[in-house]
Design a protein around this motif. Sequence first.
Motif, PDB file in Angstrom:
ATOM      1  N   ALA A  14       0.799  -1.216   0.000  1.00 49.62           N
ATOM      2  CA  ALA A  14       0.000   0.000   0.000  1.00 49.62           C
ATOM      3  C   ALA A  14       0.835   1.272   0.000  1.00 49.62           C
ATOM      4  O   ALA A  14       0.419   2.278  -0.563  1.00 49.62           O
ATOM      5  N   LEU A  15       1.992   1.246   0.642  1.00 51.53           N
ATOM      6  CA  LEU A  15       2.812   2.449   0.781  1.00 51.53           C
ATOM      7  C   LEU A  15       4.241   2.184   0.315  1.00 51.53           C
ATOM      8  O   LEU A  15       4.799   1.122   0.582  1.00 51.53           O
ATOM      9  N   TYR A  16       4.801   3.184  -0.346  1.00 54.17           N
ATOM     10  CA  TYR A  16       6.182   3.118  -0.827  1.00 54.17           C
ATOM     11  C   TYR A  16       6.952   4.285  -0.243  1.00 54.17           C
ATOM     12  O   TYR A  16       6.405   5.385  -0.123  1.00 54.17           O
ATOM     13  N   ASP A  17       8.231   4.077   0.079  1.00 55.08           N
ATOM     14  CA  ASP A  17       9.030   5.236   0.458  1.00 55.08           C
ATOM     15  C   ASP A  17       9.448   5.958  -0.826  1.00 55.08           C
ATOM     16  O   ASP A  17       9.191   5.476  -1.933  1.00 55.08           O
ATOM     17  N   VAL A  18      10.051   7.120  -0.672  1.00 59.87           N
ATOM     18  CA  VAL A  18      10.375   7.931  -1.855  1.00 59.87           C
ATOM     19  C   VAL A  18      11.390   7.211  -2.740  1.00 59.87           C
ATOM     20  O   VAL A  18      11.290   7.266  -3.975  1.00 59.87           O
ATOM     21  N   ASN A  19      12.340   6.510  -2.154  1.00 57.28           N
ATOM     22  CA  ASN A  19      13.313   5.775  -2.961  1.00 57.28           C
ATOM     23  C   ASN A  19      12.644   4.681  -3.779  1.00 57.28           C
ATOM     24  O   ASN A  19      12.939   4.510  -4.966  1.00 57.28           O
ATOM     25  N   GLU A  20      11.744   3.921  -3.170  1.00 57.34           N
ATOM     26  CA  GLU A  20      11.011   2.878  -3.896  1.00 57.34           C
ATOM     27  C   GLU A  20      10.169   3.490  -5.006  1.00 57.34           C
ATOM     28  O   GLU A  20      10.107   2.950  -6.115  1.00 57.34           O
ATOM     29  N   THR A  21       9.532   4.612  -4.715  1.00 54.41           N
ATOM     30  CA  THR A  21       8.719   5.298  -5.723  1.00 54.41           C
ATOM     31  C   THR A  21       9.588   5.716  -6.901  1.00 54.41           C
ATOM     32  O   THR A  21       9.178   5.587  -8.053  1.00 54.41           O
ATOM     33  N   GLY A  22      10.796   6.190  -6.605  1.00 52.66           N
ATOM     34  CA  GLY A  22      11.725   6.580  -7.666  1.00 52.66           C
ATOM     35  C   GLY A  22      12.088   5.416  -8.565  1.00 52.66           C
ATOM     36  O   GLY A  22      12.185   5.564  -9.785  1.00 52.66           O
ATOM     37  N   VAL A  23      12.259   4.243  -7.967  1.00 55.18           N
ATOM     38  CA  VAL A  23      12.576   3.054  -8.764  1.00 55.18           C
ATOM     39  C   VAL A  23      11.377   2.670  -9.621  1.00 55.18           C
ATOM     40  O   VAL A  23      11.516   2.387 -10.807  1.00 55.18           O
ATOM     41  N   VAL A  24      10.195   2.684  -9.036  1.00 56.37           N
ATOM     42  CA  VAL A  24       8.976   2.320  -9.767  1.00 56.37           C
ATOM     43  C   VAL A  24       8.752   3.260 -10.952  1.00 56.37           C
ATOM     44  O   VAL A  24       8.468   2.814 -12.064  1.00 56.37           O
ATOM     45  N   LEU A  25       8.904   4.559 -10.716  1.00 55.12           N
ATOM     46  CA  LEU A  25       8.643   5.553 -11.766  1.00 55.12           C
ATOM     47  C   LEU A  25       9.874   5.878 -12.613  1.00 55.12           C
ATOM     48  O   LEU A  25       9.759   6.624 -13.589  1.00 55.12           O
ATOM     49  N   ARG A  26      11.027   5.377 -12.185  1.00 56.31           N
ATOM     50  CA  ARG A  26      12.298   5.669 -12.862  1.00 56.31           C
ATOM     51  C   ARG A  26      12.574   7.175 -12.877  1.00 56.31           C
ATOM     52  O   ARG A  26      12.930   7.756 -13.893  1.00 56.31           O
ATOM     53  N   LEU A  27      12.359   7.788 -11.718  1.00 54.03           N
ATOM     54  CA  LEU A  27      12.611   9.215 -11.539  1.00 54.03           C
ATOM     55  C   LEU A  27      13.522   9.400 -10.337  1.00 54.03           C
ATOM     56  O   LEU A  27      13.522   8.586  -9.413  1.00 54.03           O
ATOM     57  N   SER A  28      14.269  10.500 -10.331  1.00 51.21           N
ATOM     58  CA  SER A  28      15.196  10.737  -9.225  1.00 51.21           C
ATOM     59  C   SER A  28      14.458  11.166  -7.964  1.00 51.21           C
ATOM     60  O   SER A  28      13.352  11.718  -8.016  1.00 51.21           O
ATOM     61  N   ARG A  29      15.114  10.919  -6.862  1.00 53.35           N
ATOM     62  CA  ARG A  29      14.590  11.320  -5.559  1.00 53.35           C
ATOM     63  C   ARG A  29      14.368  12.831  -5.503  1.00 53.35           C
ATOM     64  O   ARG A  29      13.339  13.310  -5.026  1.00 53.35           O
TER      65      ARG A  29
END
Length: 71
Positions: A14-29
């Motif tokens: 349900a929840l992702y940290d910002v680093n995980e979100t960056g990997v999922v979206l392929r965007l930088s922190r």
Amino acid sequence: MPTERKVVHYPGQALYDVNETGVVLRLSRRYLYQEIRAGRLRTVKAGRARRVPADAIAEYVRLLEHEAGAA
């Protein structure tokens, strides 16, 4: 040599940290924090931690698709 970040996906995560979100979206922190500050990527606070709900990631992708279609 760059280190490879790996995200562990749990069914129904349900929840992702910002680093995980960056990997999922392929965007930088850094870019993600800019988007968070601009109100374009929704987050929640869990204690002192900032987390991105899974549905907020999907909303953000839809926003980007909409903007790309409007261009």
